[in-house]
Scaffold this motif. Structure first.
Motif, PDB file in Angstrom:
ATOM      1  N   VAL A  75      10.798   4.065  -0.264  1.00 34.26           N
ATOM      2  CA  VAL A  75      10.590   4.965  -1.397  1.00 34.26           C
ATOM      3  C   VAL A  75      11.324   4.449  -2.631  1.00 34.26           C
ATOM      4  N   PHE A  76      10.829   4.863  -3.806  1.00 30.87           N
ATOM      5  CA  PHE A  76      11.511   4.599  -5.068  1.00 30.87           C
ATOM      6  C   PHE A  76      11.132   5.699  -6.043  1.00 30.87           C
ATOM      7  N   LEU A  77      11.924   5.845  -7.085  1.00 34.87           N
ATOM      8  CA  LEU A  77      11.727   6.919  -8.053  1.00 34.87           C
ATOM      9  C   LEU A  77      11.511   6.349  -9.443  1.00 34.87           C
ATOM     10  N   VAL A  78      10.409   6.756 -10.078  1.00 35.82           N
ATOM     11  CA  VAL A  78      10.184   6.472 -11.493  1.00 35.82           C
ATOM     12  C   VAL A  78      10.580   7.730 -12.247  1.00 35.82           C
ATOM     13  N   GLY A  79      11.621   7.630 -13.049  1.00 35.70           N
ATOM     14  CA  GLY A  79      12.186   8.804 -13.700  1.00 35.70           C
ATOM     15  C   GLY A  79      11.427   9.249 -14.931  1.00 35.70           C
ATOM     16  N   GLY A  80      11.930  10.347 -15.505  1.00 39.92           N
ATOM     17  CA  GLY A  80      11.301  10.929 -16.672  1.00 39.92           C
ATOM     18  C   GLY A  80      10.467  12.123 -16.281  1.00 39.92           C
TER      19      GLY A  80
ATOM     20  N   GLU B   9      -5.226   2.308  -3.404  1.00 41.13           N
ATOM     21  CA  GLU B   9      -6.232   1.409  -2.855  1.00 41.13           C
ATOM     22  C   GLU B   9      -5.621   0.135  -2.286  1.00 41.13           C
ATOM     23  N   GLY B  10      -4.329  -0.039  -2.484  1.00 42.69           N
ATOM     24  CA  GLY B  10      -3.662  -1.249  -2.011  1.00 42.69           C
ATOM     25  C   GLY B  10      -3.802  -2.377  -3.004  1.00 42.69           C
ATOM     26  N   GLY B  11      -2.853  -3.297  -2.984  1.00 42.79           N
ATOM     27  CA  GLY B  11      -2.889  -4.430  -3.899  1.00 42.79           C
ATOM     28  C   GLY B  11      -2.312  -5.663  -3.235  1.00 42.79           C
TER      29      GLY B  11
ATOM     30  N   GLN C 297       0.844  -1.192   0.000  1.00 40.34           N
ATOM     31  CA  GLN C 297       0.000   0.000   0.000  1.00 40.34           C
ATOM     32  C   GLN C 297       0.882   1.246   0.000  1.00 40.34           C
ATOM     33  N   GLY C 298       0.475   2.242  -0.767  1.00 40.99           N
ATOM     34  CA  GLY C 298       1.222   3.490  -0.842  1.00 40.99           C
ATOM     35  C   GLY C 298       0.644   4.355  -1.943  1.00 40.99           C
ATOM     36  N   ASP C 299       1.312   5.473  -2.240  1.00 41.05           N
ATOM     37  CA  ASP C 299       0.776   6.353  -3.281  1.00 41.05           C
ATOM     38  C   ASP C 299       0.949   5.774  -4.678  1.00 41.05           C
ATOM     39  N   CYS C 300       1.731   4.703  -4.810  1.00 43.56           N
ATOM     40  CA  CYS C 300       1.833   4.004  -6.088  1.00 43.56           C
ATOM     41  C   CYS C 300       0.605   3.118  -6.322  1.00 43.56           C
TER      42      CYS C 300
ATOM     43  N   LEU D 280       8.284  10.419  -7.312  1.00 42.15           N
ATOM     44  CA  LEU D 280       8.886   9.766  -6.159  1.00 42.15           C
ATOM     45  C   LEU D 280       7.741   9.122  -5.362  1.00 42.15           C
ATOM     46  N   TYR D 281       7.776   7.810  -5.229  1.00 42.49           N
ATOM     47  CA  TYR D 281       6.669   7.073  -4.610  1.00 42.49           C
ATOM     48  C   TYR D 281       7.094   6.482  -3.266  1.00 42.49           C
ATOM     49  N   SER D 282       6.107   6.278  -2.399  1.00 44.55           N
ATOM     50  CA  SER D 282       6.346   5.622  -1.117  1.00 44.55           C
ATOM     51  C   SER D 282       5.390   4.440  -0.970  1.00 44.55           C
ATOM     52  N   TYR D 283       5.788   3.471  -0.157  1.00 47.46           N
ATOM     53  CA  TYR D 283       4.944   2.286   0.030  1.00 47.46           C
ATOM     54  C   TYR D 283       5.383   1.520   1.271  1.00 47.46           C
ATOM     55  N   SER D 284       4.517   0.622   1.714  1.00 47.38           N
ATOM     56  CA  SER D 284       4.823  -0.324   2.792  1.00 47.38           C
ATOM     57  C   SER D 284       4.183  -1.653   2.461  1.00 47.38           C
ATOM     58  N   PHE D 285       4.762  -2.735   2.970  1.00 47.00           N
ATOM     59  CA  PHE D 285       4.134  -4.051   2.895  1.00 47.00           C
ATOM     60  C   PHE D 285       3.279  -4.263   4.144  1.00 47.00           C
ATOM     61  N   TYR D 286       2.232  -5.081   3.987  1.00 44.81           N
ATOM     62  CA  TYR D 286       1.441  -5.550   5.128  1.00 44.81           C
ATOM     63  C   TYR D 286       1.391  -7.063   5.035  1.00 44.81           C
ATOM     64  N   VAL D 287       2.032  -7.718   5.988  1.00 43.05           N
ATOM     65  CA  VAL D 287       2.115  -9.182   5.997  1.00 43.05           C
ATOM     66  C   VAL D 287       1.163  -9.701   7.064  1.00 43.05           C
ATOM     67  N   ASP D 288       0.115 -10.364   6.619  1.00 44.81           N
ATOM     68  CA  ASP D 288      -0.938 -10.828   7.526  1.00 44.81           C
ATOM     69  C   ASP D 288      -1.435  -9.689   8.417  1.00 44.81           C
TER      70      ASP D 288
END
Length: 384
Positions: free
Chosen positions: A116-121, A63-65, A57-60, A86-94
């Motif tokens: 965080v990770f960056l999609v360039g361009g 709604e979560g996936g 879940q994150g701004d990428c 520039l995107y942020s996210y976290s995992f949710y394990v159980d």
């Protein structure tokens, strides 16, 4: 004695060799996560063999996936094509939040830590460290007589400052609630944006001063005498008016310690959310100090029952600011921002006073994605 030492060395060497032999590196599979694919989709992977459910879940993926467990027992999800950002996210394990163990890059926003990770361009190329001359970022402590404390701020000086003699204009940049003097550097990518804009000739070389707008906090949590306290969103003194009233101490420190131009035409102030309110209040209370004002995702937000002097007779202060003249009053906000209506109310007040401003309405909400955009658009308009 020497013989005994030699025996010990040989013994530990043998143990080390045996330990390495017991590890089969050929079976240790490297996991890449997140992997930014050629089509700007992004693949997340997590080794969680005993998990029943893994979600990202994150701004990428607002709604979560849900990730799918493959035959190799690695959980995987590939997003749709993402825009440069520039995107942020976290995992949710159980159901339990977890960091991505294969992504070493994390960032703190108030008390939340995310990968965080960056999609360039496109616009995101401004957020990258590119092969251009780089400015210097310094953490400076200064004494504030009005706040009776020694406080910290962050100062960006453009490439060439240390070796030159010229004087520079200054942009004072304010963070939002829950932020501090680190926010614009870490979340806002200010140094990268300024380096790239200046190198491209799109912005004038300038000094950027990023303050701590929390009057009851001397520096970012963990880096002051408060120690490792948990960051909170709304500090007790947020609407006390102390930050605005003491802002002259910051100007005095900067103009006493840096080669800067000391006139109204060479000063700008801007901020996001709470910092946007600080910027509009400070500029109104110092009506002949700033020629450039930026209000990002904000409005006049102080409680109506506030007794702080900086909020008193505010309409009259706006009239004085209008009459003194300025070169740019820039307002930007997203159309789904929770402060959108408050911003419209403030613009109606400005309209009633014939107080000229530039208005930029964007998509999106109260997010760093918008605030990085606003800085990227606002900075090139300064000191022209």
């Amino acid at each position: 004695m020497k013989k005994n030492l030699l025996i010990l060395v040989l013994l530990f060497s043998f143990i080390g060799i045996q330990a390495q032999e017991n590890v089969d590196f050929s079976k240790k599979k490297e996991i890449i996560s997140p992997e930014i694919n050629a089509d700007n989709t992004v693949t997340f992977r997590l080794d969680a063999k005993n998990a029943k459910e893994v979600k990202v879940q994150g701004d990428c993926i607002p709604e979560g996936g849900f990730l799918t467990k493959g035959e190799d027992e690695i959980w995987t999800l590939t997003t749709k094509k993402l825009n440069p950002e520039l995107y942020s996210y976290s995992f949710y394990v159980d159901g339990v939040k977890a960091f991505d163990p294969n992504n070493a890059f994390l960032i703190r926003d108030v008390s939340t830590v995310v990968n965080v990770f960056l999609v360039g361009g496109g616009k995101a190329d401004l957020y990258k460290v590119t092969d251009v001359p780089h400015g210097t970022v310094a953490k400076r402590w200064y004494h504030s007589p009005k706040l009776e404390s020694t406080r910290r701020l962050t100062v960006y000086t453009p490439a060439g400052y240390e070796n030159g003699k010229q004087k520079y204009p200054v942009l004072y940049l304010m963070h939002g609630a829950g932020g501090d003097e680190n926010a614009w550097m870490e979340l806002g990518r200010t140094a990268q944006i300024m380096d790239n804009l200046i190198a491209q000739g799109k912005a004038k070389p300038m000094i950027v001063v990023m303050t701590n707008g929390n009057a009851d906090q001397t520096a970012t949590p963990g880096e002051s005498s408060e120690g490792f306290v948990k960051p909170i969103f709304m500090r007790p003194a947020t609407f006390a008016g102390k930050t605005e009233a003491a802002f002259g101490d910051i100007i005095q420190f900067i103009e006493g310690n840096y080669r800067v131009k000391k006139e109204k035409a060479a000063r700008a102030i801007a901020g996001l959310s709470m910092g946007g309110m600080h910027s509009l209040v400070i500029s109104a209370n110092y009506p002949n100090t700033f020629d450039y004002v930026g209000v990002f995702s904000s409005a006049l937000l102080q409680p109506k029952d506030s007794q702080a002097a900086v909020y008193a007779d505010f309409t009259a202060k706006l009239k004085a600011q209008r009459d003194n003249g300025y070169k740019l009053y820039w307002i930007g906000i997203g159309n789904s921002d929770f402060l959108f209506e408050k911003s419209n109310e403030y613009r109606k007040l400005l309209d009633s006073l014939q107080f000229k401003y530039e208005y930029h309405e964007t998509s999106g909400g109260h997010t760093w994605s918008n605030w990085r955009d606003y800085l990227s658009e606002f900075a090139p308009l300064l000191f022209q």
